[in-house]
Design an enzyme around this catalytic site. Structure first.
Site, PDB file in Angstrom:
ATOM      1  N   HIS A  74       0.698  -1.196   0.167  1.00  0.00           N
ATOM      2  CA  HIS A  74      -0.083  -0.005   0.136  1.00  0.00           C
ATOM      3  C   HIS A  74       1.035   1.327  -0.214  1.00  0.00           C
ATOM      4  CE1 HIS A  74      -3.908  -2.017   0.165  1.00  0.00           C
ATOM      5  NE2 HIS A  74      -3.346  -2.685   1.295  1.00  0.00           N
ATOM      6  N   GLU A 103      -7.357 -12.420   4.225  1.00  0.00           N
ATOM      7  CA  GLU A 103      -8.007 -11.008   4.197  1.00  0.00           C
ATOM      8  C   GLU A 103      -9.409 -11.144   3.606  1.00  0.00           C
ATOM      9  OE1 GLU A 103      -4.917  -7.672   3.258  1.00  0.00           O
ATOM     10  OE2 GLU A 103      -4.025  -9.506   2.325  1.00  0.00           O
ATOM     11  N   ASP A 128     -10.177  -5.423   5.263  1.00  0.00           N
ATOM     12  CA  ASP A 128     -10.512  -6.085   4.029  1.00  0.00           C
ATOM     13  C   ASP A 128     -11.454  -7.250   4.050  1.00  0.00           C
ATOM     14  OD1 ASP A 128      -8.757  -5.227   1.741  1.00  0.00           O
ATOM     15  OD2 ASP A 128      -6.810  -5.680   2.972  1.00  0.00           O
TER      16      ASP A 128
END
Length: 322
Positions: free
Chosen positions: A93, A197, A223
């Site tokens: 990310h 996730e 997530d």
């Protein structure tokens, strides 16, 4: 369960030489000949460094970490000096890649803080490049089943036990070839973390946790909530029910450690109570954002608020609280 959430609790025992929290300090052979005990002394000096993440997990410690998304060596160094047990340099990310991650690794090494590298995708190519930098841990995102977790482990192993590309004689992980014992201990020293996730992933989490070589299973609450239809609501009762069931499945399997992220609805003490051995505070971006927003709000109250607001802030400044 031992806790290590304070900066003063980091052990000062041996850690493998090639890992990111420690730079090998090899004495010159010429210097070694100047003392009758020089060989023993130089070996002891080179070996004296903190315990590895994996050793601390085996000791029962609860480890407290932080995500680094800014790829700022300065913020990485501050995180290490602040006393986090480890830092996750986040290439999934965060905006940076391998070269950016290396600068953070160097900064964290100066504070003897172990590094976990989070790669953008679970692939042999990304794993190879990350592992050659010499982190103490690697984090694979979006692991959905036992087959994907077995592949992740294979990416971390040299043939014939895996598919990792062999450049161990020249990469940072082995001290650029100076650490001749690297091949004998690289498997024992690396923490392999699999992120589960999704709703489909947690249904198979016991199989994922059972794979040999998976050291840690990290459940991503945000997530997970998104895949369940509750975007940005990890505290929803249905999400919590699935999350807690997944945690129990990992603990029942008894092979992998639980890793989790602190959220407003799931504080540190709750995660520890439910058996987590790795806890992450959040990210450098979030910590700075919160501090900056609070600072600006205090200033605006001070210069443009009511008389009562100004008195309160003024008193806080006088007391050194502002």
């Amino acid at each position: 369960m031992a806790s290590s959430l304070s900066s003063s609790s980091r052990p000062t025992l041996r850690k493998p030489l090639h890992l990111s929290g420690s730079i090998p300090n090899f004495q010159s052979p010429l210097i070694s000949t100047l003392s009758s005990n020089s060989s023993k002394t130089s070996i002891a000096a080179a070996a004296a460094s903190p315990l590895s993440l994996k050793s601390r997990l085996k000791n029962g410690d609860t480890l407290y970490g932080i995500f680094l998304l800014t790829f700022s060596p300065t913020l990485a160094e501050i995180a290490g000096l602040a006393g986090y047990d480890f830092a996750v340099v986040d290439m999934e990310h965060g905006h940076g890649g391998i070269s950016d991650a290396l600068r953070c690794i160097h900064a964290l090494a100066s504070t003897n803080t172990p590094v976990v590298l989070r790669i953008p995708e679970s692939s042999a190519t990304w794993a190879k490049k990350a592992l050659d930098l010499g982190p103490q841990g690697i984090m694979f995102p979006m692991i959905e089943c036992s087959e994907s977790s077995r592949k992740a482990v294979s990416y971390c192993r040299y043939p014939p036990h895996g598919v990792r590309g062999s450049a161990h004689t020249i990469v940072r992980a082995s001290g650029y070839g100076i650490d001749e014992g690297y091949l004998s201990n690289y498997k024992e020293d690396l923490v392999i973390m699999c992120q589960v996730e999704s709703e489909d992933g947690v249904k198979k989490i016991d199989e994922i946790a059972a794979v040999d070589g998976v050291d840690c299973v990290q459940i991503g609450p945000r997530d997970l909530s998104a895949t369940m239809g509750y975007l940005s609501d990890p505290g929803h009762e249905k999400v919590k029910e699935v999350l807690h069931g997944a945690e129990k499945a990992v603990l029942k399997q008894g092979r992998a450690y639980l890793s989790g992220v602190v959220t407003p609805t799931d504080p540190v003490e709750e995660l520890r109570r439910r058996g987590y051995h790795i806890v992450m505070a959040g990210a450098d971006v979030g910590l700075f954002r919160s501090a900056a927003v609070a600072d600006v709000r205090k200033f605006k109250i001070l210069v443009g608020g009511t008389d009562d607001d100004t008195k309160v802030i003024g008193a806080a400044v006088a007391d050194g609280k502002y």
